[in-house]
Motif scaffolding. Sequence first.
Motif, PDB file in Angstrom:
ATOM      1  N   LEU A  35      18.966  32.301  29.290  1.00  0.00           N
ATOM      2  CA  LEU A  35      20.080  33.247  29.421  1.00  0.00           C
ATOM      3  C   LEU A  35      20.534  33.376  30.866  1.00  0.00           C
ATOM      4  O   LEU A  35      19.712  33.487  31.778  1.00  0.00           O
ATOM      5  N   THR A  36      21.798  33.350  31.055  1.00  0.00           N
ATOM      6  CA  THR A  36      22.388  33.695  32.364  1.00  0.00           C
ATOM      7  C   THR A  36      23.394  34.817  32.136  1.00  0.00           C
ATOM      8  O   THR A  36      23.908  35.011  31.016  1.00  0.00           O
ATOM      9  N   ALA A  37      23.665  35.579  33.193  1.00  0.00           N
ATOM     10  CA  ALA A  37      24.621  36.698  33.072  1.00  0.00           C
ATOM     11  C   ALA A  37      25.553  36.701  34.278  1.00  0.00           C
ATOM     12  O   ALA A  37      25.124  36.415  35.397  1.00  0.00           O
ATOM     13  N   ALA A  38      26.812  37.017  34.022  1.00  0.00           N
ATOM     14  CA  ALA A  38      27.800  37.077  35.113  1.00  0.00           C
ATOM     15  C   ALA A  38      28.878  38.107  34.770  1.00  0.00           C
ATOM     16  O   ALA A  38      29.163  38.353  33.596  1.00  0.00           O
ATOM     17  N   GLY A  39      29.410  38.745  35.811  1.00  0.00           N
ATOM     18  CA  GLY A  39      30.488  39.713  35.611  1.00  0.00           C
ATOM     19  C   GLY A  39      31.813  39.161  36.148  1.00  0.00           C
ATOM     20  O   GLY A  39      31.830  38.557  37.218  1.00  0.00           O
ATOM     21  N   TYR A  40      32.900  39.395  35.421  1.00  0.00           N
ATOM     22  CA  TYR A  40      34.207  38.870  35.828  1.00  0.00           C
ATOM     23  C   TYR A  40      35.221  39.992  36.103  1.00  0.00           C
ATOM     24  O   TYR A  40      36.396  39.727  36.387  1.00  0.00           O
ATOM     25  N   GLY A  41      34.754  41.217  35.987  1.00  0.00           N
ATOM     26  CA  GLY A  41      35.641  42.357  36.268  1.00  0.00           C
ATOM     27  C   GLY A  41      36.896  42.317  35.402  1.00  0.00           C
ATOM     28  O   GLY A  41      36.823  42.113  34.191  1.00  0.00           O
ATOM     29  N   GLU A  42      38.062  42.512  36.090  1.00  0.00           N
ATOM     30  CA  GLU A  42      39.345  42.551  35.375  1.00  0.00           C
ATOM     31  C   GLU A  42      40.113  41.230  35.472  1.00  0.00           C
ATOM     32  O   GLU A  42      41.269  41.136  35.086  1.00  0.00           O
ATOM     33  N   ASP A  43      39.370  40.133  35.938  1.00  0.00           N
ATOM     34  CA  ASP A  43      40.080  38.886  36.237  1.00  0.00           C
ATOM     35  C   ASP A  43      40.425  38.059  35.008  1.00  0.00           C
ATOM     36  O   ASP A  43      41.280  37.170  35.093  1.00  0.00           O
ATOM     37  N   LYS A  44      39.766  38.256  33.880  1.00  0.00           N
ATOM     38  CA  LYS A  44      40.028  37.401  32.709  1.00  0.00           C
ATOM     39  C   LYS A  44      40.393  38.256  31.491  1.00  0.00           C
ATOM     40  O   LYS A  44      39.639  38.312  30.507  1.00  0.00           O
ATOM     41  N   PRO A  45      41.541  38.895  31.562  1.00  0.00           N
ATOM     42  CA  PRO A  45      41.963  39.714  30.403  1.00  0.00           C
ATOM     43  C   PRO A  45      42.372  38.813  29.234  1.00  0.00           C
ATOM     44  O   PRO A  45      42.837  37.698  29.425  1.00  0.00           O
ATOM     45  N   ILE A  46      42.197  39.327  28.037  1.00  0.00           N
ATOM     46  CA  ILE A  46      42.655  38.599  26.850  1.00  0.00           C
ATOM     47  C   ILE A  46      43.779  39.369  26.150  1.00  0.00           C
ATOM     48  O   ILE A  46      44.266  38.935  25.103  1.00  0.00           O
ATOM     49  N   ALA A  47      44.134  40.527  26.733  1.00  0.00           N
ATOM     50  CA  ALA A  47      45.229  41.333  26.173  1.00  0.00           C
ATOM     51  C   ALA A  47      45.939  42.064  27.310  1.00  0.00           C
ATOM     52  O   ALA A  47      45.485  42.020  28.467  1.00  0.00           O
ATOM     53  N   ASN A  48      47.026  42.756  26.981  1.00  0.00           N
ATOM     54  CA  ASN A  48      47.839  43.455  27.975  1.00  0.00           C
ATOM     55  C   ASN A  48      47.151  44.741  28.361  1.00  0.00           C
ATOM     56  O   ASN A  48      46.847  45.598  27.512  1.00  0.00           O
TER      57      ASN A  48
END
Length: 467
Positions: free
Chosen positions: A434-447
Amino acid sequence: MKNLSRLLFVTVLLVCFSTSNAQDKNNPWAISLGTNAVDAYPVGEDLPQGPYFDEFFNVSDHWNIFPTISRVAVSRYLSDGFTFTAGGTLNSIDKFGTKIVDASTGEERTNSVNDLSYYSLDGSVSYSFQEVLNSKKFEPYLGVGGGYTWLDNVGAGTLNGNLGLRFWFNEKLGVEAQTMYKHAFEDYLPKHFQHSVGLVFKFGGTDTDNDGIYDQDDACPEEAGLEMFNGCPDSDNDGIQDSKDDCPNTPGLAEFNGCPDSDGDGVVDKDDKCPSVAGLKALMGCPDADGDGVADGDDNCPNEAGPAANNGCPWPDTDGDGVLDKDDKCPNEAGEVANDGCPVIEPTEEVVKSLNTYARDILFDTGKASFRADTDEVLQAMVVIFKEYPRANFAIGGHTDSVGSKSSNQALSERRANAVRDYLIANGINADRLTAAGYGEDKPIANNKTRAGRKENRRVEVNLVKN
């Protein structure tokens, strides 16, 4: 003078008897039986006697021979070649001195006497030259002693010197010839020679085990043995006496203390598990044809090297995947070495899709990385799927909406991704998968401008990591 002669006689006998108890050898006792002859002529006296040794062998004219057994003697071996002998003789004297001329007829004749009775008791200590000559048959000896002699019932002490020879037929029986000179201390007893011949019988030796070696020289007096071992036995006739033979009833070798090594492998038969086949000392004399350290008798594959744990056979690789069956968790199915011999089964797209469906239902407390109570059921469902694919690796990503500062959203996403990873690890999933990473608000999938869009953007995603 008479008292002096008697004192000398008693002194000689006492000295001889006092030494007769000394240490003896085999058959220390002997008895002699024979006849004797007394010769009073060649002793250096005046007529009718003659000079010393003059006509010494004139048997017919000078020797008074008693034709029956007339001498008996008993001998005791002392030590170092010395023997004490005590004997008695009887005789009848009718010849005394040299030939004389008959005045009336002019004829020479032996000086005759009227059958004088003769008795003597003598003791002597003699030295044997048998060992000096290194002979088992001939025993010359020389002796000195004293005694008392009666001639026609008149007695006197004598100082004696004797020379003799014994010839032994065997260890017990011999014949003896002896000449003794007797020097008298009284005038009425002439100095004279006494000759004797007879048989000698030795006795007194003890051989308890009847092995031909007398007890005093026998190191094993109650067990019949061999002379070369001082009377001790060698039961198996291998040249090693029983007391030093570790295998006294089986012929063997000196290098193995009398034990045999039938196969010649350096391991004695009594310690050899394979006594008829040459083998190795490390395997207690058994062979190891394939050199794998497993004796052939215990080796299921004697001609093919293999470990003892597999009874001498090489470990199989049934599925041919390069992982031995003993280490192969899927021995009948070809797999990967890194996967312990099992094939790597990756989850399908449908499975990954299912994981993400559950992941989107993970609910956190507002602005935090802690789970809401009703999220535990969702997380447990994910644990079940992860366990179904123990060799698959996954990446867990955390995402937020755009509300708030970008830096705080980034930190929150990282905390939430790690919270999910920690939960899975705590419930039995290997951390290395397992690996874990945070992307914050950079990869939205909706508006993010709509409430519904922001809800979709606040999510956790699970992605399959390809090996």
